[in-house]
Design a protein around this motif. Sequence first.
Motif, PDB file in Angstrom:
ATOM      1  N   SER A  76       0.804  -1.230   0.000  1.00 15.89           N
ATOM      2  CA  SER A  76       0.000   0.000   0.000  1.00 15.89           C
ATOM      3  C   SER A  76       0.836   1.279   0.000  1.00 15.89           C
ATOM      4  O   SER A  76       0.382   2.311  -0.491  1.00 15.89           O
ATOM      5  N   VAL A  77       2.047   1.223   0.518  1.00 17.60           N
ATOM      6  CA  VAL A  77       2.890   2.418   0.580  1.00 17.60           C
ATOM      7  C   VAL A  77       4.036   2.340  -0.421  1.00 17.60           C
ATOM      8  O   VAL A  77       4.163   3.186  -1.306  1.00 17.60           O
ATOM      9  N   VAL A  78       4.864   1.314  -0.293  1.00 19.67           N
ATOM     10  CA  VAL A  78       6.108   1.250  -1.058  1.00 19.67           C
ATOM     11  C   VAL A  78       5.857   0.923  -2.534  1.00 19.67           C
ATOM     12  O   VAL A  78       6.285   1.669  -3.419  1.00 19.67           O
ATOM     13  N   LYS A  79       5.173  -0.175  -2.798  1.00 21.30           N
ATOM     14  CA  LYS A  79       4.915  -0.530  -4.195  1.00 21.30           C
ATOM     15  C   LYS A  79       4.098   0.547  -4.896  1.00 21.30           C
ATOM     16  O   LYS A  79       4.364   0.874  -6.054  1.00 21.30           O
ATOM     17  N   LYS A  80       3.140   1.101  -4.196  1.00 26.54           N
ATOM     18  CA  LYS A  80       2.299   2.154  -4.781  1.00 26.54           C
ATOM     19  C   LYS A  80       3.165   3.330  -5.248  1.00 26.54           C
ATOM     20  O   LYS A  80       3.025   3.820  -6.365  1.00 26.54           O
ATOM     21  N   HIS A  81       4.059   3.786  -4.373  1.00 21.04           N
ATOM     22  CA  HIS A  81       4.931   4.915  -4.731  1.00 21.04           C
ATOM     23  C   HIS A  81       5.892   4.530  -5.851  1.00 21.04           C
ATOM     24  O   HIS A  81       6.037   5.271  -6.838  1.00 21.04           O
ATOM     25  N   MET A  82       6.550   3.379  -5.712  1.00 22.28           N
ATOM     26  CA  MET A  82       7.573   3.003  -6.682  1.00 22.28           C
ATOM     27  C   MET A  82       6.972   2.748  -8.067  1.00 22.28           C
ATOM     28  O   MET A  82       7.577   3.119  -9.068  1.00 22.28           O
ATOM     29  N   HIS A  83       5.794   2.168  -8.131  1.00 19.38           N
ATOM     30  CA  HIS A  83       5.148   1.967  -9.439  1.00 19.38           C
ATOM     31  C   HIS A  83       4.801   3.306 -10.086  1.00 19.38           C
ATOM     32  O   HIS A  83       4.835   3.427 -11.312  1.00 19.38           O
ATOM     33  N   ALA A  84       4.488   4.307  -9.285  1.00 15.74           N
ATOM     34  CA  ALA A  84       4.141   5.632  -9.815  1.00 15.74           C
ATOM     35  C   ALA A  84       5.363   6.370 -10.369  1.00 15.74           C
ATOM     36  O   ALA A  84       5.246   7.112 -11.339  1.00 15.74           O
ATOM     37  N   VAL A  85       6.533   6.163  -9.769  1.00 12.41           N
ATOM     38  CA  VAL A  85       7.715   6.944 -10.158  1.00 12.41           C
ATOM     39  C   VAL A  85       8.728   6.171 -10.990  1.00 12.41           C
ATOM     40  O   VAL A  85       9.662   6.753 -11.529  1.00 12.41           O
ATOM     41  N   CYS A  86       8.539   4.886 -11.122  1.00 11.83           N
ATOM     42  CA  CYS A  86       9.525   4.028 -11.757  1.00 11.83           C
ATOM     43  C   CYS A  86       9.266   3.850 -13.253  1.00 11.83           C
ATOM     44  O   CYS A  86       8.135   3.596 -13.670  1.00 11.83           O
ATOM     45  N   GLU A  87      10.312   3.990 -14.030  1.00  8.81           N
ATOM     46  CA  GLU A  87      10.251   3.722 -15.464  1.00  8.81           C
ATOM     47  C   GLU A  87      10.428   2.230 -15.728  1.00  8.81           C
ATOM     48  O   GLU A  87       9.729   1.638 -16.530  1.00  8.81           O
ATOM     49  N   THR A  88      11.408   1.636 -15.035  1.00 10.67           N
ATOM     50  CA  THR A  88      11.681   0.204 -15.171  1.00 10.67           C
ATOM     51  C   THR A  88      12.447  -0.273 -13.940  1.00 10.67           C
ATOM     52  O   THR A  88      13.004   0.534 -13.193  1.00 10.67           O
ATOM     53  N   SER A  89      12.450  -1.584 -13.756  1.00  5.25           N
ATOM     54  CA  SER A  89      13.212  -2.152 -12.653  1.00  5.25           C
ATOM     55  C   SER A  89      13.690  -3.546 -13.032  1.00  5.25           C
ATOM     56  O   SER A  89      13.142  -4.177 -13.942  1.00  5.25           O
ATOM     57  N   VAL A  90      14.719  -4.001 -12.347  1.00  2.00           N
ATOM     58  CA  VAL A  90      15.216  -5.375 -12.471  1.00  2.00           C
ATOM     59  C   VAL A  90      15.399  -5.902 -11.061  1.00  2.00           C
ATOM     60  O   VAL A  90      15.665  -5.127 -10.130  1.00  2.00           O
ATOM     61  N   ALA A  91      15.240  -7.211 -10.924  1.00  2.00           N
ATOM     62  CA  ALA A  91      15.344  -7.808  -9.597  1.00  2.00           C
ATOM     63  C   ALA A  91      16.105  -9.134  -9.671  1.00  2.00           C
ATOM     64  O   ALA A  91      16.142  -9.789 -10.714  1.00  2.00           O
ATOM     65  N   ILE A  92      16.665  -9.501  -8.544  1.00  2.00           N
ATOM     66  CA  ILE A  92      17.277 -10.814  -8.381  1.00  2.00           C
ATOM     67  C   ILE A  92      17.023 -11.250  -6.937  1.00  2.00           C
ATOM     68  O   ILE A  92      17.045 -10.432  -6.015  1.00  2.00           O
ATOM     69  N   ASP A  93      16.747 -12.542  -6.795  1.00  2.00           N
ATOM     70  CA  ASP A  93      16.533 -13.141  -5.478  1.00  2.00           C
ATOM     71  C   ASP A  93      17.424 -14.374  -5.404  1.00  2.00           C
ATOM     72  O   ASP A  93      17.416 -15.207  -6.313  1.00  2.00           O
ATOM     73  N   TYR A  94      18.228 -14.485  -4.334  1.00  2.00           N
ATOM     74  CA  TYR A  94      19.132 -15.626  -4.236  1.00  2.00           C
ATOM     75  C   TYR A  94      19.357 -16.000  -2.783  1.00  2.00           C
ATOM     76  O   TYR A  94      19.118 -15.217  -1.860  1.00  2.00           O
ATOM     77  N   ASN A  95      19.803 -17.226  -2.599  1.00  2.00           N
ATOM     78  CA  ASN A  95      20.120 -17.750  -1.256  1.00  2.00           C
ATOM     79  C   ASN A  95      21.481 -17.234  -0.808  1.00  2.00           C
ATOM     80  O   ASN A  95      22.425 -17.207  -1.594  1.00  2.00           O
ATOM     81  N   ILE A  96      21.534 -16.843   0.457  1.00  2.69           N
ATOM     82  CA  ILE A  96      22.828 -16.427   1.025  1.00  2.69           C
ATOM     83  C   ILE A  96      23.161 -17.319   2.215  1.00  2.69           C
ATOM     84  O   ILE A  96      22.331 -17.978   2.769  1.00  2.69           O
TER      85      ILE A  96
END
Length: 96
Positions: A76-96
């Motif tokens: 409700s706060v973070v994704k909402k803001h970032m989707h409004a201001v973001c042109e594009t994004s990349v992500a990675i998820d990995y085990n540490i």
Amino acid sequence: MIKHIVCFKLKDNSEAECNKAAEVLMSMKGNVDLIKDIEVGVDFLHSQRSYDVILQVVLDDARALEDYQNDEYHCSVVKKHMHAVCETSVAIDYNI
């Protein structure tokens, strides 16, 4: 443990907008209990291949990552803001 990293390229990458995005991302500290560690950075190089803001979050496991993706504050706060201001994004998820 899982590390979740997202790099954001903003529509407006002015210093003010990058810092605002970084503040919104950092606001998850203390508001999203699943997060074990969080780091946010703003790019200073501004090269053609640079992204503007990076988020690094450490979570317990894949289940915690799934729960984080659906967390009320995150959505409700973070994704909402970032989707409004973001042109594009990349992500990675990995085990540490």
